[in-house]
Design a protein around this motif. Sequence first.
Motif, PDB file in Angstrom:
ATOM      1  N   MET A   1     -13.064   6.382   4.654  1.00  0.00           N
ATOM      2  CA  MET A   1     -11.668   6.640   5.012  1.00  0.00           C
ATOM      3  C   MET A   1     -10.803   6.544   3.755  1.00  0.00           C
ATOM      4  N   LEU A   2      -9.921   7.523   3.584  1.00  0.00           N
ATOM      5  CA  LEU A   2      -9.086   7.517   2.391  1.00  0.00           C
ATOM      6  C   LEU A   2      -8.003   6.462   2.521  1.00  0.00           C
ATOM      7  N   ARG A   3      -7.846   5.751   1.489  1.00  0.00           N
ATOM      8  CA  ARG A   3      -6.707   4.845   1.409  1.00  0.00           C
ATOM      9  C   ARG A   3      -5.840   5.372   0.278  1.00  0.00           C
ATOM     10  N   ALA A   4      -4.540   5.405   0.501  1.00  0.00           N
ATOM     11  CA  ALA A   4      -3.674   6.086  -0.453  1.00  0.00           C
ATOM     12  C   ALA A   4      -3.473   5.314  -1.750  1.00  0.00           C
ATOM     13  N   GLY A   5      -3.922   4.098  -1.849  1.00  0.00           N
ATOM     14  CA  GLY A   5      -3.831   3.406  -3.124  1.00  0.00           C
ATOM     15  C   GLY A   5      -3.080   2.107  -3.015  1.00  0.00           C
ATOM     16  N   ARG A   6      -1.883   2.109  -3.577  1.00  0.00           N
ATOM     17  CA  ARG A   6      -1.123   0.884  -3.711  1.00  0.00           C
ATOM     18  C   ARG A   6      -0.867   0.214  -2.351  1.00  0.00           C
ATOM     19  N   PRO A   7      -1.138  -1.099  -2.277  1.00  0.00           N
ATOM     20  CA  PRO A   7      -0.858  -1.793  -1.026  1.00  0.00           C
ATOM     21  C   PRO A   7       0.646  -1.917  -0.807  1.00  0.00           C
ATOM     22  N   PRO A   8       1.076  -2.038   0.445  1.00  0.00           N
ATOM     23  CA  PRO A   8       2.509  -2.114   0.676  1.00  0.00           C
ATOM     24  C   PRO A   8       3.125  -3.386   0.120  1.00  0.00           C
ATOM     25  N   GLY A  79       9.748   4.288  -9.222  1.00  0.00           N
ATOM     26  CA  GLY A  79       8.407   4.788  -8.937  1.00  0.00           C
ATOM     27  C   GLY A  79       7.717   4.013  -7.849  1.00  0.00           C
ATOM     28  N   LEU A  80       6.424   3.828  -8.027  1.00  0.00           N
ATOM     29  CA  LEU A  80       5.626   3.187  -6.976  1.00  0.00           C
ATOM     30  C   LEU A  80       5.730   1.669  -6.988  1.00  0.00           C
TER      31      LEU A  80
ATOM     32  N   ASN B  74       4.026   9.995  -9.101  1.00  0.00           N
ATOM     33  CA  ASN B  74       4.655   9.390  -7.917  1.00  0.00           C
ATOM     34  C   ASN B  74       4.681  10.381  -6.754  1.00  0.00           C
ATOM     35  N   PHE B  77       1.276  10.859  -5.273  1.00  0.00           N
ATOM     36  CA  PHE B  77       0.925   9.744  -4.390  1.00  0.00           C
ATOM     37  C   PHE B  77       1.588   9.911  -3.018  1.00  0.00           C
ATOM     38  N   ARG B  80      -0.067  12.582  -1.019  1.00  0.00           N
ATOM     39  CA  ARG B  80      -1.349  12.132  -0.441  1.00  0.00           C
ATOM     40  C   ARG B  80      -1.092  11.320   0.830  1.00  0.00           C
ATOM     41  N   LEU B  81      -0.070  10.475   0.749  1.00  0.00           N
ATOM     42  CA  LEU B  81       0.299   9.699   1.943  1.00  0.00           C
ATOM     43  C   LEU B  81       0.673  10.636   3.089  1.00  0.00           C
ATOM     44  N   ALA B  85      -3.530  10.642   3.987  1.00  0.00           N
ATOM     45  CA  ALA B  85      -3.784   9.234   4.297  1.00  0.00           C
ATOM     46  C   ALA B  85      -3.772   8.997   5.806  1.00  0.00           C
ATOM     47  N   PRO B  86      -4.516   8.001   6.277  1.00  0.00           N
ATOM     48  CA  PRO B  86      -4.426   7.636   7.697  1.00  0.00           C
ATOM     49  C   PRO B  86      -2.980   7.273   8.039  1.00  0.00           C
ATOM     50  N   ASP B  89      -1.638   3.939   7.055  1.00  0.00           N
ATOM     51  CA  ASP B  89      -1.238   3.750   5.655  1.00  0.00           C
ATOM     52  C   ASP B  89       0.168   4.286   5.421  1.00  0.00           C
ATOM     53  N   ALA B  92       2.571   1.860   6.947  1.00  0.00           N
ATOM     54  CA  ALA B  92       2.680   0.604   6.198  1.00  0.00           C
ATOM     55  C   ALA B  92       3.525   0.810   4.935  1.00  0.00           C
ATOM     56  N   GLN B  93       3.439   1.988   4.368  1.00  0.00           N
ATOM     57  CA  GLN B  93       4.171   2.255   3.123  1.00  0.00           C
ATOM     58  C   GLN B  93       5.450   3.049   3.387  1.00  0.00           C
ATOM     59  N   LEU B  96       8.583   2.849   1.015  1.00  0.00           N
ATOM     60  CA  LEU B  96       8.405   3.585  -0.238  1.00  0.00           C
ATOM     61  C   LEU B  96       8.440   5.098   0.021  1.00  0.00           C
TER      62      LEU B  96
END
Lengths: 94, 167
Positions: A1-8, A79-80, B74, B77, B80-81, B85-86, B89, B92-93, B96
Amino acid sequence: MLRAGRPPTPQGQGGVTGPSAVAQGGSITVQVEQGTSSITVHTGGPTEQVIPVPPGGSVTIPIPNVPAGVVVVITSGGGLTKSILYVEVISPGP
Amino acid sequence: MRLDTACLVAPKPKVPSMPTRRAFLLAGAMFGVGSMIGGACGYALGATDTTSGDSKQETQIDVSAGLEPTGDSNLDFLRRLALQAPIEDLEAQSPLFLEGIRIHVGDRYLWHGMNRMADRFLARQHTKWPRLAHRVFLQTIRAADEASLPDNGLSLKRKLPELDRVK
């Protein structure tokens, strides 16, 4: 499963911390991480207010004249790694 | 001496449920054909309907084009979200992500993510969103300049009355 990266980032932690609610027409004081030169304040639209951060990192923000229920968004950084604080505007007490 | 009454009526002859071999073969053939048609229709529906709810009303999104690098890490990213992304995710984000769409308000790939969130919101599955994120979600849609919005953003903005009814 893809996870988009940075945790919240937990809300209001890290770069900017402060209260979660403010009365209409009031102001709030937020603490900003050292090294941050400014924060931005908006309510979701393209218009934003940029407020410089004084030495010490404590910033008092006059809340824009918005109806109760609106959420004011305060951000620092970019940014992120942007830190985001949501502050709910509530009706002033009787 | 005791005399009991006895029933002398002969039992009804049993009619077999499958009277002939021909009928059995016909029923089997019908079942096979039905299964094939049903399976094909189900597959066709499933293949075209990769989204649910209102986001399927969007015009087709070219996901692979949206995932190509833009030169802005940025934005990559956030796309992709929005696209890959699920949903958990993305939710949760969401603080942002909502910041990102405010900046890239004309990006139809990001509005696809907003439509995904709108589906969850309309289905009242937004209870795990970060605190107050649902209100900022609505504020962001409301404040977005119509002239800058892509078609899927504009259609979402027009659904604001429906979104506003969700508590």
